[in-house]
Motif scaffolding. Structure first.
Motif, PDB file in Angstrom:
ATOM      1  N   UNK A 126     -12.470  31.965  11.728  1.00  0.00           N
ATOM      2  CA  UNK A 126     -12.147  33.016  12.681  1.00  0.00           C
ATOM      3  C   UNK A 126     -10.685  32.926  13.108  1.00  0.00           C
ATOM      4  N   UNK A 127     -10.199  33.984  13.715  1.00  0.00           N
ATOM      5  CA  UNK A 127      -8.862  33.929  14.316  1.00  0.00           C
ATOM      6  C   UNK A 127      -8.827  32.781  15.326  1.00  0.00           C
ATOM      7  N   UNK A 128      -7.837  31.907  15.246  1.00  0.00           N
ATOM      8  CA  UNK A 128      -7.801  30.767  16.169  1.00  0.00           C
ATOM      9  C   UNK A 128      -7.417  31.151  17.582  1.00  0.00           C
ATOM     10  N   UNK A 129      -6.810  32.307  17.754  1.00  0.00           N
ATOM     11  CA  UNK A 129      -6.328  32.732  19.068  1.00  0.00           C
ATOM     12  C   UNK A 129      -7.214  33.817  19.662  1.00  0.00           C
ATOM     13  N   UNK A 130      -7.640  33.622  20.913  1.00  0.00           N
ATOM     14  CA  UNK A 130      -8.413  34.648  21.609  1.00  0.00           C
ATOM     15  C   UNK A 130      -7.585  35.920  21.769  1.00  0.00           C
ATOM     16  N   UNK A 131      -6.305  35.769  22.059  1.00  0.00           N
ATOM     17  CA  UNK A 131      -5.435  36.939  22.231  1.00  0.00           C
ATOM     18  C   UNK A 131      -5.392  37.756  20.943  1.00  0.00           C
ATOM     19  N   UNK A 132      -5.284  37.087  19.798  1.00  0.00           N
ATOM     20  CA  UNK A 132      -5.263  37.800  18.517  1.00  0.00           C
ATOM     21  C   UNK A 132      -6.577  38.543  18.288  1.00  0.00           C
ATOM     22  N   UNK A 133      -7.696  37.904  18.641  1.00  0.00           N
ATOM     23  CA  UNK A 133      -8.997  38.555  18.478  1.00  0.00           C
ATOM     24  C   UNK A 133      -9.071  39.808  19.356  1.00  0.00           C
TER      25      UNK A 133
ATOM     26  N   UNK B  55     -15.073  40.170   6.690  1.00  0.00           N
ATOM     27  CA  UNK B  55     -13.613  40.090   6.550  1.00  0.00           C
ATOM     28  C   UNK B  55     -12.839  40.424   7.821  1.00  0.00           C
ATOM     29  N   UNK B  56     -13.348  41.316   8.664  1.00  0.00           N
ATOM     30  CA  UNK B  56     -12.563  41.734   9.836  1.00  0.00           C
ATOM     31  C   UNK B  56     -12.591  40.698  10.962  1.00  0.00           C
ATOM     32  N   UNK B  57     -13.404  39.661  10.818  1.00  0.00           N
ATOM     33  CA  UNK B  57     -13.453  38.609  11.838  1.00  0.00           C
ATOM     34  C   UNK B  57     -12.557  37.420  11.494  1.00  0.00           C
ATOM     35  N   UNK B  58     -12.004  37.407  10.278  1.00  0.00           N
ATOM     36  CA  UNK B  58     -11.328  36.211   9.797  1.00  0.00           C
ATOM     37  C   UNK B  58      -9.857  36.160  10.186  1.00  0.00           C
ATOM     38  N   UNK B  59      -9.361  34.922  10.294  1.00  0.00           N
ATOM     39  CA  UNK B  59      -7.956  34.687  10.558  1.00  0.00           C
ATOM     40  C   UNK B  59      -7.145  34.644   9.270  1.00  0.00           C
ATOM     41  N   UNK B  60      -5.902  34.186   9.363  1.00  0.00           N
ATOM     42  CA  UNK B  60      -4.996  34.203   8.202  1.00  0.00           C
ATOM     43  C   UNK B  60      -5.486  33.404   7.003  1.00  0.00           C
TER      44      UNK B  60
ATOM     45  N   UNK C 295     -14.309  33.640  17.655  1.00  0.00           N
ATOM     46  CA  UNK C 295     -12.912  33.238  17.591  1.00  0.00           C
ATOM     47  C   UNK C 295     -12.834  31.724  17.729  1.00  0.00           C
ATOM     48  N   UNK C 296     -11.819  31.122  17.131  1.00  0.00           N
ATOM     49  CA  UNK C 296     -11.593  29.678  17.262  1.00  0.00           C
ATOM     50  C   UNK C 296     -12.804  28.882  16.765  1.00  0.00           C
ATOM     51  N   UNK C 297     -13.203  29.131  15.529  1.00  0.00           N
ATOM     52  CA  UNK C 297     -14.347  28.415  14.980  1.00  0.00           C
ATOM     53  C   UNK C 297     -14.598  28.789  13.532  1.00  0.00           C
ATOM     54  N   UNK C 298     -15.716  28.308  13.021  1.00  0.00           N
ATOM     55  CA  UNK C 298     -16.111  28.514  11.625  1.00  0.00           C
ATOM     56  C   UNK C 298     -17.326  29.442  11.568  1.00  0.00           C
ATOM     57  N   UNK C 299     -17.338  30.437  10.705  1.00  0.00           N
ATOM     58  CA  UNK C 299     -18.483  31.355  10.657  1.00  0.00           C
ATOM     59  C   UNK C 299     -19.718  30.737  10.011  1.00  0.00           C
ATOM     60  N   UNK C 300     -20.869  31.287  10.359  1.00  0.00           N
ATOM     61  CA  UNK C 300     -22.123  30.906   9.716  1.00  0.00           C
ATOM     62  C   UNK C 300     -22.395  31.774   8.499  1.00  0.00           C
ATOM     63  N   UNK C 301     -21.746  32.931   8.429  1.00  0.00           N
ATOM     64  CA  UNK C 301     -21.906  33.848   7.295  1.00  0.00           C
ATOM     65  C   UNK C 301     -20.924  33.488   6.187  1.00  0.00           C
ATOM     66  N   UNK C 302     -21.207  33.909   4.954  1.00  0.00           N
ATOM     67  CA  UNK C 302     -20.187  33.790   3.914  1.00  0.00           C
ATOM     68  C   UNK C 302     -18.928  34.549   4.351  1.00  0.00           C
ATOM     69  N   UNK C 303     -17.763  33.927   4.304  1.00  0.00           N
ATOM     70  CA  UNK C 303     -16.550  34.584   4.818  1.00  0.00           C
ATOM     71  C   UNK C 303     -16.304  35.974   4.231  1.00  0.00           C
TER      72      UNK C 303
END
Length: 309
Positions: free
Chosen positions: A87-94, A77-82, A65-73
């Protein structure tokens, strides 16, 4: 036998100033371990520091959460934000997505493997895993990381729960202490994971300093260090750094306090070493089973790729 203490700095690779603080603290014998962010802005600088300081234990700070993935986005898909890229920028959203079953354990494993292998390919012998914002408190993340730890021959993982004696010191604000206490209900599930129960992946007796994050002043650190029991193995989690222009460009709630933690560690840890009953300072690479795997030739360091025992 004296207790043992791992002093681990999170966010290695976040900025050059964080990296510099970690190097300085390790050279001053005030830090034994750090966890490296695979997609941190100062990753290459952190790698150079790690190679120049071989006694520094280096783990992987898994970011979900709150970062950039090392994998191809598109592969997670289920880890990504809007935005569909980060990643989702919010820990609460994650956490909400995790609890609703919207996050795939396969995606967690795929991303954790990509982050670990990036460190391995850079020549890092990964000593352990922990997570940004302690997301492996939650069973779905715990299960995923333990599977990957075994798959990659990583010997240890952070025990993400604070000890009752440390909580009793009443450090940190009331809301954070309450959150830490509520989340401790997940402790049994963590301890009953087969890799933990059977010591296939090692951990400590507890992590201290979690409730004090953002409040780890010299006085607070002194009280924690001098309250450590005479037996057991513990980790002190900390976030030292330099509050500089590079940090201004990073999203983090810890800014001025990184300077405070750096100065507290420089003052209190060397002073603790003079105490007759001081804990032995170690890193995760010093845990017994890691040594055993090395001695029997089962653990292959610096593989640069997935390694299976």
């Amino acid at each position: 036998m004296a207790s043992r203490l791992i002093i681990n700095a999170d966010d290695f690779g976040l900025t050059p100033g964080v990296n510099r603080a970690i190097a300085e603290l390790h050279q001053a014998k005030a830090l034994t371990s750090a966890t490296l962010m695979a997609t941190g802005a100062a990753f290459e600088d952190a790698i150079a520091i790690a190679h120049a300081n071989p006694a520094l234990g280096v783990g992987c700070h898994i970011v979900l959460t709150d970062g950039t993935p090392a994998s191809p986005p598109q592969s997670i898909p289920t880890l990504l934000g809007p935005d569909g890229k980060n990643f989702r920028p919010s820990l609460v959203d994650f956490i909400q997505a995790l609890l609703r079953g919207k996050v795939s354990e396969e995606d967690i494993q795929r991303e954790a493997l990509a982050q670990i292998q990036k460190l391995q390919r850079a020549g890092i012998c990964v000593t352990h895993l922990d997570t940004h914002k302690h997301t492996h408190l939650f069973p779905a993340v715990t299960r995923s990381l333990l599977r990957i730890a075994e798959r990659c021959s990583i010997p240890a993982i952070r025990y993400p729960f604070e000890q009752s004696w440390s909580l009793a010191l009443d450090h940190g604000n009331r809301i954070r202490r309450l959150q830490v206490q509520l989340l401790s209900r997940l402790k049994t599930c963590f301890e009953h994971q087969p890799q933990i129960r059977d010591a296939h992946v090692l951990t400590t007796d507890g992590t201290i300093g979690i409730s004090a994050t953002g409040n780890l002043y010299s006085k607070t650190l002194h009280e924690i260090l001098h309250a450590i029991p005479a037996e057991g193995t513990f980790e002190l989690c900390c976030h030292p750094g330099y509050n500089d222009s590079d940090l201004d460009r990073i999203t983090t709630r810890l800014r001025a306090h990184r300077d405070i933690e750096r100065n507290a560690l420089l003052t209190e840890v060397p002073a603790l070493a003079l105490h007759p009953n001081a804990p032995q300072l170690i890193n995760y690479g010093d845990l017994a089973a890691h040594r055993s795997r090395r001695s029997t030739g089962q653990f292959v360091p610096d593989a640069g790729h997935e390694t299976v025992l």
